[in-house]
Design an enzyme around this catalytic site. Structure first.
Site, PDB file in Angstrom:
ATOM      1  N   ASN A 167      -2.908  -5.395   3.600  1.00 11.49           N
ATOM      2  CA  ASN A 167      -2.988  -4.071   4.252  1.00 11.49           C
ATOM      3  C   ASN A 167      -3.034  -4.209   5.774  1.00 11.49           C
ATOM      4  OD1 ASN A 167      -3.094  -2.397   1.901  1.00 11.49           O
ATOM      5  ND2 ASN A 167      -5.170  -3.164   1.536  1.00 11.49           N
TER       6      ASN A 167
ATOM      7  N   HIS B 294      -6.736   2.346  -6.140  1.00 14.07           N
ATOM      8  CA  HIS B 294      -6.046   1.371  -6.993  1.00 14.07           C
ATOM      9  C   HIS B 294      -6.939   0.182  -7.368  1.00 14.07           C
ATOM     10  CE1 HIS B 294      -2.246   3.367  -5.763  1.00 14.07           C
ATOM     11  NE2 HIS B 294      -2.710   3.314  -4.533  1.00 14.07           N
ATOM     12  N   ASP B 295      -7.548  -0.442  -6.355  1.00 14.12           N
ATOM     13  CA  ASP B 295      -8.250  -1.705  -6.582  1.00 14.12           C
ATOM     14  C   ASP B 295      -9.538  -1.529  -7.366  1.00 14.12           C
ATOM     15  OD1 ASP B 295      -7.312  -2.800  -3.248  1.00 14.12           O
ATOM     16  OD2 ASP B 295      -6.214  -2.850  -5.139  1.00 14.12           O
TER      17      ASP B 295
ATOM     18  N   ASP C 180      -7.470  -7.773   0.103  1.00 10.13           N
ATOM     19  CA  ASP C 180      -6.958  -7.522   1.460  1.00 10.13           C
ATOM     20  C   ASP C 180      -7.562  -6.222   2.011  1.00 10.13           C
ATOM     21  OD1 ASP C 180      -3.753  -5.827   0.948  1.00 10.13           O
ATOM     22  OD2 ASP C 180      -5.519  -5.875  -0.346  1.00 10.13           O
TER      23      ASP C 180
ATOM     24  N   THR D 213      -6.542  -8.217  -5.748  1.00  7.28           N
ATOM     25  CA  THR D 213      -6.196  -6.827  -5.407  1.00  7.28           C
ATOM     26  C   THR D 213      -5.383  -6.740  -4.123  1.00  7.28           C
ATOM     27  OG1 THR D 213      -8.262  -6.496  -4.163  1.00  7.28           O
ATOM     28  CG2 THR D 213      -8.283  -5.938  -6.529  1.00  7.28           C
TER      29      THR D 213
ATOM     30  N   ASP E  20      -9.197   0.721  -0.455  1.00 13.31           N
ATOM     31  CA  ASP E  20      -9.563   0.651  -1.870  1.00 13.31           C
ATOM     32  C   ASP E  20     -10.114  -0.712  -2.257  1.00 13.31           C
ATOM     33  OD1 ASP E  20      -6.882  -0.117  -1.377  1.00 13.31           O
ATOM     34  OD2 ASP E  20      -6.309   0.206  -3.450  1.00 13.31           O
ATOM     35  N   ASP E  21      -9.740  -1.757  -1.514  1.00 11.40           N
ATOM     36  CA  ASP E  21     -10.394  -3.053  -1.719  1.00 11.40           C
ATOM     37  C   ASP E  21     -11.886  -2.945  -1.374  1.00 11.40           C
ATOM     38  OD1 ASP E  21      -7.546  -3.457  -0.457  1.00 11.40           O
ATOM     39  OD2 ASP E  21      -7.867  -5.236  -1.677  1.00 11.40           O
TER      40      ASP E  21
ATOM     41  N   ASN F 170       5.464   2.370  -4.754  1.00 13.31           N
ATOM     42  CA  ASN F 170       4.841   3.239  -3.738  1.00 13.31           C
ATOM     43  C   ASN F 170       5.241   2.842  -2.316  1.00 13.31           C
ATOM     44  OD1 ASN F 170       3.411   0.868  -3.584  1.00 13.31           O
ATOM     45  ND2 ASN F 170       1.374   1.803  -3.732  1.00 13.31           N
TER      46      ASN F 170
ATOM     47  N   GLU G 264       5.777  -1.817  -5.765  1.00 11.89           N
ATOM     48  CA  GLU G 264       4.387  -1.512  -5.380  1.00 11.89           C
ATOM     49  C   GLU G 264       4.006  -2.470  -4.237  1.00 11.89           C
ATOM     50  OE1 GLU G 264       1.791  -3.856  -6.184  1.00 11.89           O
ATOM     51  OE2 GLU G 264       0.526  -2.590  -4.941  1.00 11.89           O
ATOM     52  N   PHE G 265       3.105  -2.078  -3.348  1.00  7.23           N
ATOM     53  CA  PHE G 265       2.862  -2.828  -2.122  1.00  7.23           C
ATOM     54  C   PHE G 265       2.479  -4.289  -2.353  1.00  7.23           C
ATOM     55  CE2 PHE G 265       1.893  -3.619   2.217  1.00  7.23           C
ATOM     56  CZ  PHE G 265       0.811  -4.486   2.191  1.00  7.23           C
ATOM     57  N   ASN G 266       1.508  -4.572  -3.228  1.00 12.71           N
ATOM     58  CA  ASN G 266       1.023  -5.945  -3.368  1.00 12.71           C
ATOM     59  C   ASN G 266       2.125  -6.909  -3.802  1.00 12.71           C
ATOM     60  OD1 ASN G 266      -1.610  -5.418  -2.570  1.00 12.71           O
ATOM     61  ND2 ASN G 266      -2.297  -4.966  -4.658  1.00 12.71           N
TER      62      ASN G 266
END
Ligand code: RIB
Ligand code: CA
Length: 306
Positions: free
Chosen positions: A39, A234-235, A10, A124, A14-15, A158, A164-166
């Protein structure tokens, strides 16, 4: 010996850096990119995936559009972290090509099913595409060579204290994915928040030519991840775990996703020592080695980009 991966993502700052890492690392072959709402909306994640892959010289890598919303509930995004474009302060040339026809869910099933045991699936973003794929074709869980996610946390989240977002963005999808019968390699906040793009790391990105000046640095300059003092890539950690497995330490665990909690929805409830593990949870990272590898990968990619 290279590992063939499909990246469901997404983009997202970081992706985007994860796409660049996958394109640049000599032991990874990026066979395809599927996009999902996360995102930012799926139209933007798709355009960003096209733009980043073209900018990094991977215009032959197919990009296939996926789900525009989570399985249930309202669509949630992270524009406050990634900016309205999804790429922070990076402004790349608009992509010359379109996404491939068809849907990401069908592409994942068909591509992985055509090469059982050969493709590592890396996700991710929110797990909407992956959940629908493995529900539509349960054999997918046995066809993948490996399955890696950036997502979850054995501790604090986060987006909320718990999530966590995902996972938070589509908890029902994540619950389906963790229950699909494969072993999920979970690269969560426990390790990704230990590999921050500190000022020292970002100063080394100035050695990465146009990749650094046009993508890495401007993207990170507007990354607002409230969980960390410096941007967390992160990704990139998820893709790096495929290319450089020794950088991470893991422990088997049973991971279950909270979907009903008013305050805890999206929590990855992790039971280490369970008799029926469904995940290999990353519990440690050699962050020095990670950044040495990431920066050398970006330098090599920058040189190849010319
Ligand atoms: O929590 C971090 C994750 O959520 C990353 O994948 C980031 O891109 C966002 O999707
Ligand atoms: Ca992401």
């Amino acid at each position: 010996m290279s590992t063939t991966i499909l990246l469901d993502c997404d983009p997202g700052i970081d992706d985007a850096l994860a796409i660049a890492f996958a394109v640049g690392h000599r032991s990874i072959e990026l066979a395809g990119i599927t996009t999902v709402a996360g995102n930012v909306g799926v139209d933007k994640t798709t355009v960003n995936a096209l733009a980043v892959s073209e900018f990094t010289g991977a215009k032959a890598v197919p990009v296939i559009r996926g789900c525009a919303a989570p399985l249930l509930g309202a669509t949630r995004d992270a524009r406050d972290v990634h900016g309205d474009s999804g790429l922070g302060g990076a402004v790349l040339p608009p992509p010359a090509r379109e996404a491939e026809p068809g849907h990401a869910v069908d592409y994942l099933i068909q591509t992985i099913g055509a090469a059982p045991g050969e493709i590592t699936l890396v996700a991710t973003g929110p797990l909407t595409n992956v959940a629908l794929a493995v529900r539509r074709e349960p054999r997918l869980a046995g066809w993948v060579r490996d399955f890696v996610i950036m997502g979850g946390s054995t501790g604090r989240g986060n987006v909320t204290p718990a999530a966590e977002f995902n996972i938070w963005a589509d908890p029902e999808a994540a619950s389906i994915v963790f229950g699909a019968g494969w072993t999920v390699r979970m690269i969560g906040l426990d390790v990704t928040l230990q590999a921050l793009a500190t000022p020292s790391v970002r100063s080394r990105m100035r050695e990465c030519g146009a990749l650094g000046s046009e993508l890495l640095l401007p993207a990170l300059s507007q990354y607002r991840d409230s969980a960390a003092s410096d941007p967390a890539v992160h990704d990139v950690c998820a893709v790096a775990s495929v290319a450089e497995p020794s950088v991470f330490g893991y422990a088997p665990a049973l991971v279950e996703v909270e979907t009903a909690g008013r305050l805890t929805s999206g929590m990855t409830v992790t039971s280490f020592g369970s008799g029926s593990p469904n995940a290999s949870v990353a519990t440690s990272i050699d962050s020095g080695a990670f950044w040495d590898i990431a920066l050398s990968t970006y330098r090599e990619l920058a040189a190849a980009m010319g």
